[in-house]
Design an enzyme around this catalytic site. Structure first.
Site, PDB file in Angstrom:
ATOM      1  N   LYS A 203       0.744  -1.149   0.033  1.00 27.69           N
ATOM      2  CA  LYS A 203       0.126  -0.031   0.121  1.00 27.69           C
ATOM      3  C   LYS A 203       0.988   1.235   0.030  1.00 27.69           C
ATOM      4  O   LYS A 203       1.562   1.460   1.098  1.00 27.69           O
ATOM      5  CB  LYS A 203      -0.780   0.066   1.183  1.00 27.69           C
ATOM      6  CG  LYS A 203      -1.678   1.259   1.212  1.00 27.69           C
ATOM      7  CD  LYS A 203      -2.678   1.055   2.345  1.00 27.69           C
ATOM      8  CE  LYS A 203      -3.759   2.321   2.490  1.00 27.69           C
ATOM      9  NZ  LYS A 203      -4.601   2.217   3.641  1.00 27.69           N
ATOM     10  N   ARG A 213     -10.539  10.729   2.229  1.00 28.41           N
ATOM     11  CA  ARG A 213     -10.325  11.560   3.533  1.00 28.41           C
ATOM     12  C   ARG A 213     -11.782  12.180   3.549  1.00 28.41           C
ATOM     13  O   ARG A 213     -12.518  12.379   4.930  1.00 28.41           O
ATOM     14  CB  ARG A 213      -9.320  12.376   3.310  1.00 28.41           C
ATOM     15  CG  ARG A 213      -7.982  11.725   3.167  1.00 28.41           C
ATOM     16  CD  ARG A 213      -7.272  11.407   4.379  1.00 28.41           C
ATOM     17  NE  ARG A 213      -6.379  10.173   4.293  1.00 28.41           N
ATOM     18  CZ  ARG A 213      -5.013  10.261   3.842  1.00 28.41           C
ATOM     19  NH1 ARG A 213      -4.694  11.391   3.713  1.00 28.41           N
ATOM     20  NH2 ARG A 213      -4.243   9.291   3.565  1.00 28.41           N
ATOM     21  N   ARG A 224       0.951   9.575   5.722  1.00 24.93           N
ATOM     22  CA  ARG A 224       1.135   8.212   6.455  1.00 24.93           C
ATOM     23  C   ARG A 224       2.624   7.821   5.987  1.00 24.93           C
ATOM     24  O   ARG A 224       2.429   6.569   5.685  1.00 24.93           O
ATOM     25  CB  ARG A 224       0.102   7.198   5.654  1.00 24.93           C
ATOM     26  CG  ARG A 224      -1.407   7.904   6.067  1.00 24.93           C
ATOM     27  CD  ARG A 224      -2.137   7.009   6.131  1.00 24.93           C
ATOM     28  NE  ARG A 224      -3.800   7.347   5.949  1.00 24.93           N
ATOM     29  CZ  ARG A 224      -4.480   7.723   7.055  1.00 24.93           C
ATOM     30  NH1 ARG A 224      -3.900   7.862   8.271  1.00 24.93           N
ATOM     31  NH2 ARG A 224      -5.740   8.126   6.773  1.00 24.93           N
ATOM     32  N   GLU A 240       7.279  -6.959   1.150  1.00 23.68           N
ATOM     33  CA  GLU A 240       6.005  -6.811   2.071  1.00 23.68           C
ATOM     34  C   GLU A 240       5.241  -8.025   1.549  1.00 23.68           C
ATOM     35  O   GLU A 240       4.440  -8.730   2.704  1.00 23.68           O
ATOM     36  CB  GLU A 240       5.395  -5.395   1.972  1.00 23.68           C
ATOM     37  CG  GLU A 240       5.813  -4.214   2.390  1.00 23.68           C
ATOM     38  CD  GLU A 240       5.717  -4.113   3.719  1.00 23.68           C
ATOM     39  OE1 GLU A 240       4.904  -4.958   4.472  1.00 23.68           O
ATOM     40  OE2 GLU A 240       5.816  -3.173   4.124  1.00 23.68           O
ATOM     41  N   LYS A 255      -2.191  -1.493  -4.095  1.00 25.06           N
ATOM     42  CA  LYS A 255      -2.921  -0.198  -4.046  1.00 25.06           C
ATOM     43  C   LYS A 255      -2.093   0.884  -3.924  1.00 25.06           C
ATOM     44  O   LYS A 255      -1.153   1.071  -3.236  1.00 25.06           O
ATOM     45  CB  LYS A 255      -3.715  -0.408  -2.701  1.00 25.06           C
ATOM     46  CG  LYS A 255      -4.534   0.990  -2.338  1.00 25.06           C
ATOM     47  CD  LYS A 255      -5.399   0.719  -0.962  1.00 25.06           C
ATOM     48  CE  LYS A 255      -6.103   1.831  -0.696  1.00 25.06           C
ATOM     49  NZ  LYS A 255      -6.864   1.836   0.695  1.00 25.06           N
ATOM     50  N   SER A 281      -9.982   5.989  -4.424  1.00 22.55           N
ATOM     51  CA  SER A 281     -10.792   7.049  -4.375  1.00 22.55           C
ATOM     52  C   SER A 281     -10.387   8.182  -5.638  1.00 22.55           C
ATOM     53  O   SER A 281     -11.179   8.452  -6.594  1.00 22.55           O
ATOM     54  CB  SER A 281     -11.013   7.915  -3.123  1.00 22.55           C
ATOM     55  OG  SER A 281      -9.857   8.327  -2.665  1.00 22.55           O
ATOM     56  N   TYR A 320     -14.874   1.442  -6.992  1.00 23.98           N
ATOM     57  CA  TYR A 320     -16.353   2.061  -6.575  1.00 23.98           C
ATOM     58  C   TYR A 320     -17.036   2.027  -7.815  1.00 23.98           C
ATOM     59  O   TYR A 320     -18.347   2.422  -7.724  1.00 23.98           O
ATOM     60  CB  TYR A 320     -16.005   3.662  -6.576  1.00 23.98           C
ATOM     61  CG  TYR A 320     -15.238   3.725  -5.193  1.00 23.98           C
ATOM     62  CD1 TYR A 320     -15.600   3.668  -3.773  1.00 23.98           C
ATOM     63  CD2 TYR A 320     -13.936   3.983  -5.469  1.00 23.98           C
ATOM     64  CE1 TYR A 320     -14.822   3.812  -2.762  1.00 23.98           C
ATOM     65  CE2 TYR A 320     -13.140   4.111  -4.096  1.00 23.98           C
ATOM     66  CZ  TYR A 320     -13.630   3.876  -3.014  1.00 23.98           C
ATOM     67  OH  TYR A 320     -12.857   3.831  -1.813  1.00 23.98           O
TER      68      TYR A 320
HETATM   69  C1  PBG Z   1      -7.405   3.019   5.673  1.00 29.76           C
HETATM   70  C2  PBG Z   1      -7.602   3.081   4.076  1.00 29.76           C
HETATM   71  C3  PBG Z   1      -7.530   4.142   3.223  1.00 29.76           C
HETATM   72  C4  PBG Z   1      -8.252   3.675   1.878  1.00 29.76           C
HETATM   73  C5  PBG Z   1      -8.544   2.209   2.207  1.00 29.76           C
HETATM   74  N1  PBG Z   1      -8.255   1.853   3.428  1.00 29.76           N
HETATM   75  C6  PBG Z   1      -6.965   5.281   3.664  1.00 29.76           C
HETATM   76  C7  PBG Z   1      -5.404   5.868   3.533  1.00 29.76           C
HETATM   77  O1  PBG Z   1      -4.883   4.860   3.621  1.00 29.76           O
HETATM   78  O2  PBG Z   1      -5.227   6.912   3.752  1.00 29.76           O
HETATM   79  C8  PBG Z   1      -8.132   4.423   0.969  1.00 29.76           C
HETATM   80  C9  PBG Z   1      -9.242   3.977  -0.232  1.00 29.76           C
HETATM   81  C10 PBG Z   1      -9.491   5.026  -1.250  1.00 29.76           C
HETATM   82  O3  PBG Z   1      -8.719   6.085  -1.237  1.00 29.76           O
HETATM   83  O4  PBG Z   1     -10.362   4.694  -2.045  1.00 29.76           O
HETATM   84  N2  PBG Z   1      -8.332   2.746   6.387  1.00 29.76           N
END
Ligand code: PBG
Length: 331
Positions: A203, A213, A224, A240, A255, A281, A320
């Site tokens: 990730k 967010r 992060r 990982e 991702k 997203s 989505y």
């Molecule tokens: C963490 C999580 C995130 C997303 C999925 N699980 C947020 C992040 O890591 O900042 C993002 C999914 C998206 O942007 O569609 N709970």
């Protein structure tokens, strides 16, 4: 110089296999199927009507009722899975709402499982960021850093609450070291040996999470980068992946998807468990924004994006667009 006096043979014509819809369908190497799509959904506590998410046109924060209705529609359309994210009213430093059996995510899991649990795979996001007032994926130490090992205990408690609510799959998205082994141990110790772990193995930290967010009303300041991966690195993703599989992950995920198709392909080449990819997203919002401006053909772009993620090697796609794509595929 080419010697034109020599015969060169027939023109080789790859275009022969592209000449008609039927011919292209016959030779297509990759096909999408609704069964391999997973729909991420947001359920918000304390609202009496679905709320629009401005940065994600067409996606809403659901009430429990509208969530269940959407889960039914997804199951009816043959969508393979649904991934739930909770948006609680109250957030605190340790994310207490995450493992509270009456917390919004656990309540929603039970409602969805009751309605469609035998027809669709029900998944839960296992991470603290939706539940913490500081918005980080873990708990903080006194110096304000994300405390890896203290967070593992919170994940175990959250995972157990989700398993007790009946979740089929837990999506470990926090990127803490050792999270898969820790949650697996906790599940096994309580007899939840059938609960599947989908590990977000690779990730990457990304500017494309922005719309999410808004969707979970995150209060995160900063980023992060101390726990999510650096987009500069590829080898690290395989490390990982190897660790997560060794710790007992049943499915691994990469991702965001589209910016990291090289990593999806590399993971698919070596993984001994199914590989998923999450079209996040910001990937969704980019397609929506360009379409809204009339710059691209929306349906064509969205189906192409999913096909390309599949072709790169993802066996499962979180998107989505899952419900819409499933309907288009069956039309
Ligand atoms: C963490 C999580 C995130 C997303 C999925 N699980 C947020 C992040 O890591 O900042 C993002 C999914 C998206 O942007 O569609 N709970």
């Amino acid at each position: 110089m080419t010697d034109h006096s020599q015969p060169v043979g027939p023109v080789i014509r790859p275009r022969r296999l592209r000449q008609s819809v039927a011919m292209r369908r016959l030779v297509a190497e990759t096909r999408l199927d609704p069964a391999e799509l997973v729909l991420p959904v947001f359920v918000r506590e304390g609202i009496d009507a679905p709320q629009a998410i401005s940065a994600m046109p067409g996606v809403v924060q659901h009430t429990l009722e509208s969530l269940v209705a959407t889960a039914r529609e997804a199951a009816d359309a043959g969508v393979g899975g649904i991934m739930l994210f909770g948006v609680p009213v109250d957030k605190d430093a340790v994310g207490s709402g995450a493992d509270d059996p009456d917390g919004i995510l656990n309540v929603a899991l039970r409602a969805v499982l009751d309605a469609v649990g035998s027809r669709i795979v029900v998944m839960a996001d296992l991470c603290l960021d939706e539940f913490t007032d500081h918005g980080h994926c873990g708990v903080l130490s006194a110096d304000g850093r994300v405390d890896n090992d203290a967070t593992l205990d919170r994940y175990a408690a959250m995972g157990l609450a989700q398993a007790r609510a009946g979740a089929h799959v837990l999506g470990l998205s926090g990127m803490m070291d050792g999270q898969v082994a820790h949650v697996r141990d906790a599940l096994d110790a309580e007899g939840f040996t059938d609960t599947v772990i989908l590990a977000y193995a690779a990730k990457y930290t990304s500017g494309l999470y922005g719309p999410f967010r808004e969707a979970v009303q995150s209060s995160l300041e900063g980023d992060r980068a101390t726990y999510q991966q650096d987009p500069a690195n590829a080898t690290e993703a395989l490390r990982e992946l190897e660790l997560d599989i060794a710790e007992g992950a049943d499915i691994v995920m990469v991702k965001p998807a589209m910016p990291h198709l090289d990593i999806v392909a590399a993971a698919a080449a070596v993984s001994t468990v199914p590989v998923a990819a999450y079209q996040i997203s910001g990937e969704y919002s980019m397609i929506e924004a360009a379409s809204a401006n009339g710059w691209i053909d929306r349906e064509r772009a969205l189906m192409e994006s999913l096909l390309n993620i599949r072709r790169a090697g993802a066996q499962i796609i979180l998107t989505y667009y899952a419900l819409e794509a499933a309907r288009l595929l069956r039309a």
